[in-house]
Design a protein around this motif. Structure first.
Motif, PDB file in Angstrom:
ATOM      1  N   ILE A   5       0.852  -1.188   0.000  1.00 20.42           N
ATOM      2  CA  ILE A   5       0.000   0.000   0.000  1.00 20.42           C
ATOM      3  C   ILE A   5       0.887   1.236   0.000  1.00 20.42           C
ATOM      4  O   ILE A   5       1.817   1.333   0.808  1.00 20.42           O
ATOM      5  N   VAL A   6       0.617   2.148  -0.924  1.00 22.37           N
ATOM      6  CA  VAL A   6       1.382   3.393  -1.017  1.00 22.37           C
ATOM      7  C   VAL A   6       0.394   4.553  -1.055  1.00 22.37           C
ATOM      8  O   VAL A   6      -0.601   4.506  -1.792  1.00 22.37           O
ATOM      9  N   LEU A   7       0.660   5.568  -0.254  1.00 20.65           N
ATOM     10  CA  LEU A   7      -0.157   6.782  -0.206  1.00 20.65           C
ATOM     11  C   LEU A   7       0.721   7.966  -0.573  1.00 20.65           C
ATOM     12  O   LEU A   7       1.823   8.097  -0.040  1.00 20.65           O
ATOM     13  N   TRP A   8       0.231   8.815  -1.468  1.00 18.96           N
ATOM     14  CA  TRP A   8       0.991   9.978  -1.889  1.00 18.96           C
ATOM     15  C   TRP A   8       0.218  11.264  -1.646  1.00 18.96           C
ATOM     16  O   TRP A   8      -0.999  11.314  -1.844  1.00 18.96           O
ATOM     17  N   GLU A   9       0.932  12.301  -1.288  1.00 12.56           N
ATOM     18  CA  GLU A   9       0.435  13.668  -1.341  1.00 12.56           C
ATOM     19  C   GLU A   9       1.164  14.306  -2.513  1.00 12.56           C
ATOM     20  O   GLU A   9       2.397  14.259  -2.592  1.00 12.56           O
ATOM     21  N   LEU A  10       0.404  14.873  -3.437  1.00 13.86           N
ATOM     22  CA  LEU A  10       1.002  15.469  -4.621  1.00 13.86           C
ATOM     23  C   LEU A  10       1.340  16.930  -4.378  1.00 13.86           C
ATOM     24  O   LEU A  10       0.638  17.631  -3.643  1.00 13.86           O
ATOM     25  N   ALA A  11       2.405  17.382  -5.014  1.00 14.79           N
ATOM     26  CA  ALA A  11       2.906  18.733  -4.783  1.00 14.79           C
ATOM     27  C   ALA A  11       2.026  19.792  -5.450  1.00 14.79           C
ATOM     28  O   ALA A  11       1.733  20.825  -4.852  1.00 14.79           O
ATOM     29  N   ASP A  12       1.602  19.545  -6.688  1.00 11.30           N
ATOM     30  CA  ASP A  12       0.842  20.533  -7.451  1.00 11.30           C
ATOM     31  C   ASP A  12      -0.640  20.167  -7.416  1.00 11.30           C
ATOM     32  O   ASP A  12      -1.098  19.314  -8.178  1.00 11.30           O
ATOM     33  N   LYS A  13      -1.380  20.815  -6.545  1.00 12.06           N
ATOM     34  CA  LYS A  13      -2.803  20.482  -6.384  1.00 12.06           C
ATOM     35  C   LYS A  13      -3.609  20.795  -7.644  1.00 12.06           C
ATOM     36  O   LYS A  13      -4.618  20.146  -7.908  1.00 12.06           O
ATOM     37  N   ASP A  14      -3.167  21.772  -8.433  1.00  7.90           N
ATOM     38  CA  ASP A  14      -3.874  22.101  -9.678  1.00  7.90           C
ATOM     39  C   ASP A  14      -3.772  20.978 -10.707  1.00  7.90           C
ATOM     40  O   ASP A  14      -4.637  20.850 -11.569  1.00  7.90           O
ATOM     41  N   ILE A  79       6.969   9.704 -10.494  1.00  7.59           N
ATOM     42  CA  ILE A  79       6.136  10.064  -9.343  1.00  7.59           C
ATOM     43  C   ILE A  79       6.956  10.852  -8.328  1.00  7.59           C
ATOM     44  O   ILE A  79       6.456  11.798  -7.713  1.00  7.59           O
ATOM     45  N   GLY A  80       8.214  10.503  -8.169  1.00  4.97           N
ATOM     46  CA  GLY A  80       9.087  11.234  -7.257  1.00  4.97           C
ATOM     47  C   GLY A  80       9.218  12.707  -7.601  1.00  4.97           C
ATOM     48  O   GLY A  80       9.456  13.530  -6.710  1.00  4.97           O
ATOM     49  N   THR A  81       9.004  13.046  -8.861  1.00  6.78           N
ATOM     50  CA  THR A  81       9.101  14.451  -9.283  1.00  6.78           C
ATOM     51  C   THR A  81       7.813  15.224  -9.028  1.00  6.78           C
ATOM     52  O   THR A  81       7.832  16.455  -9.037  1.00  6.78           O
ATOM     53  N   ILE A  82       6.695  14.534  -8.812  1.00  7.44           N
ATOM     54  CA  ILE A  82       5.405  15.220  -8.632  1.00  7.44           C
ATOM     55  C   ILE A  82       4.830  15.067  -7.225  1.00  7.44           C
ATOM     56  O   ILE A  82       3.863  15.725  -6.881  1.00  7.44           O
ATOM     57  N   ALA A  83       5.428  14.173  -6.434  1.00  9.98           N
ATOM     58  CA  ALA A  83       4.899  13.897  -5.088  1.00  9.98           C
ATOM     59  C   ALA A  83       5.598  14.762  -4.040  1.00  9.98           C
ATOM     60  O   ALA A  83       6.806  14.952  -4.078  1.00  9.98           O
ATOM     61  N   LYS A  84       4.795  15.249  -3.114  1.00  8.70           N
ATOM     62  CA  LYS A  84       5.313  15.993  -1.965  1.00  8.70           C
ATOM     63  C   LYS A  84       5.717  15.033  -0.859  1.00  8.70           C
ATOM     64  O   LYS A  84       6.708  15.247  -0.155  1.00  8.70           O
ATOM     65  N   SER A  85       4.941  13.950  -0.679  1.00  9.66           N
ATOM     66  CA  SER A  85       5.267  12.937   0.330  1.00  9.66           C
ATOM     67  C   SER A  85       4.722  11.585  -0.102  1.00  9.66           C
ATOM     68  O   SER A  85       3.852  11.491  -0.979  1.00  9.66           O
ATOM     69  N   ARG A  86       5.272  10.542   0.551  1.00 12.08           N
ATOM     70  CA  ARG A  86       4.908   9.157   0.221  1.00 12.08           C
ATOM     71  C   ARG A  86       4.970   8.343   1.513  1.00 12.08           C
ATOM     72  O   ARG A  86       5.910   8.465   2.289  1.00 12.08           O
ATOM     73  N   THR A  87       3.962   7.502   1.727  1.00 10.69           N
ATOM     74  CA  THR A  87       3.926   6.578   2.850  1.00 10.69           C
ATOM     75  C   THR A  87       3.671   5.188   2.310  1.00 10.69           C
ATOM     76  O   THR A  87       2.827   5.007   1.423  1.00 10.69           O
ATOM     77  N   VAL A  88       4.387   4.206   2.833  1.00  5.77           N
ATOM     78  CA  VAL A  88       4.275   2.822   2.354  1.00  5.77           C
ATOM     79  C   VAL A  88       3.999   1.897   3.540  1.00  5.77           C
ATOM     80  O   VAL A  88       4.547   2.082   4.621  1.00  5.77           O
ATOM     81  N   CYS A  89       3.181   0.888   3.291  1.00  9.89           N
ATOM     82  CA  CYS A  89       2.981  -0.198   4.254  1.00  9.89           C
ATOM     83  C   CYS A  89       2.893  -1.495   3.460  1.00  9.89           C
ATOM     84  O   CYS A  89       2.083  -1.608   2.530  1.00  9.89           O
ATOM     85  N   ASP A  90       3.763  -2.457   3.791  1.00  9.79           N
ATOM     86  CA  ASP A  90       3.741  -3.782   3.178  1.00  9.79           C
ATOM     87  C   ASP A  90       3.443  -4.796   4.286  1.00  9.79           C
ATOM     88  O   ASP A  90       4.005  -4.690   5.383  1.00  9.79           O
ATOM     89  N   PHE A  91       2.557  -5.756   3.997  1.00  8.27           N
ATOM     90  CA  PHE A  91       2.278  -6.797   4.992  1.00  8.27           C
ATOM     91  C   PHE A  91       1.866  -8.084   4.304  1.00  8.27           C
ATOM     92  O   PHE A  91       1.429  -8.087   3.155  1.00  8.27           O
ATOM     93  N   GLU A  92       2.050  -9.186   5.052  1.00  2.00           N
ATOM     94  CA  GLU A  92       1.658 -10.499   4.541  1.00  2.00           C
ATOM     95  C   GLU A  92       0.250 -10.830   5.005  1.00  2.00           C
ATOM     96  O   GLU A  92      -0.146 -10.473   6.125  1.00  2.00           O
ATOM     97  N   CYS A  93      -0.480 -11.502   4.160  1.00  2.00           N
ATOM     98  CA  CYS A  93      -1.829 -11.935   4.536  1.00  2.00           C
ATOM     99  C   CYS A  93      -2.084 -13.333   4.017  1.00  2.00           C
ATOM    100  O   CYS A  93      -1.310 -13.893   3.330  1.00  2.00           O
TER     101      CYS A  93
END
Length: 93
Positions: A5-14, A79-93
């Motif tokens: 799971i990856v969550l991003w906040e983008l830098a350019d809201k427009d 994506i690294g050029t357009i994202a302000k932040s990134r959060t990742v969570c990996d888990f086994e199920c």
């Protein structure tokens, strides 16, 4: 099975809607290309983050291979050029 799971906040809201659509198209297209990637869903957030990815992979080894899969690396770099932040969570199920 691994959930990635990856969550991003983008830098350019427009440009967030256009960038989210491009992210969705590119990341979901990796299913069937990246070995071990079983599914990928990308959505435009309306509360919290701007964009979310939920991917399912066969194993931890498949996750590692996915991280180094050249088409995925190209997408991550963009994506690294357009994202302000990134959060990742990996888990086994």
């Amino acid at each position: 099975m691994i959930k990635h799971i990856v969550l991003w906040e983008l830098a350019d809201k427009d440009q967030a809607d256009a960038n989210a659509a491009k992210m969705k198209e590119q990341l979901e297209a990796l299913v069937g290309q990246a070995p071990g990637l079983l599914s990928a869903q990308v959505g435009r957030g309306f509360v919290g983050c701007d964009v979310a990815l939920i991917a399912e992979l066969e194993s931890r080894e498949a996750l590692e291979a996915y991280q180094n899969f050249e088409p995925h690396v190209v997408i991550k770099n963009w994506i690294g050029t357009i994202a302000k932040s990134r959060t990742v969570c990996d888990f086994e199920c």
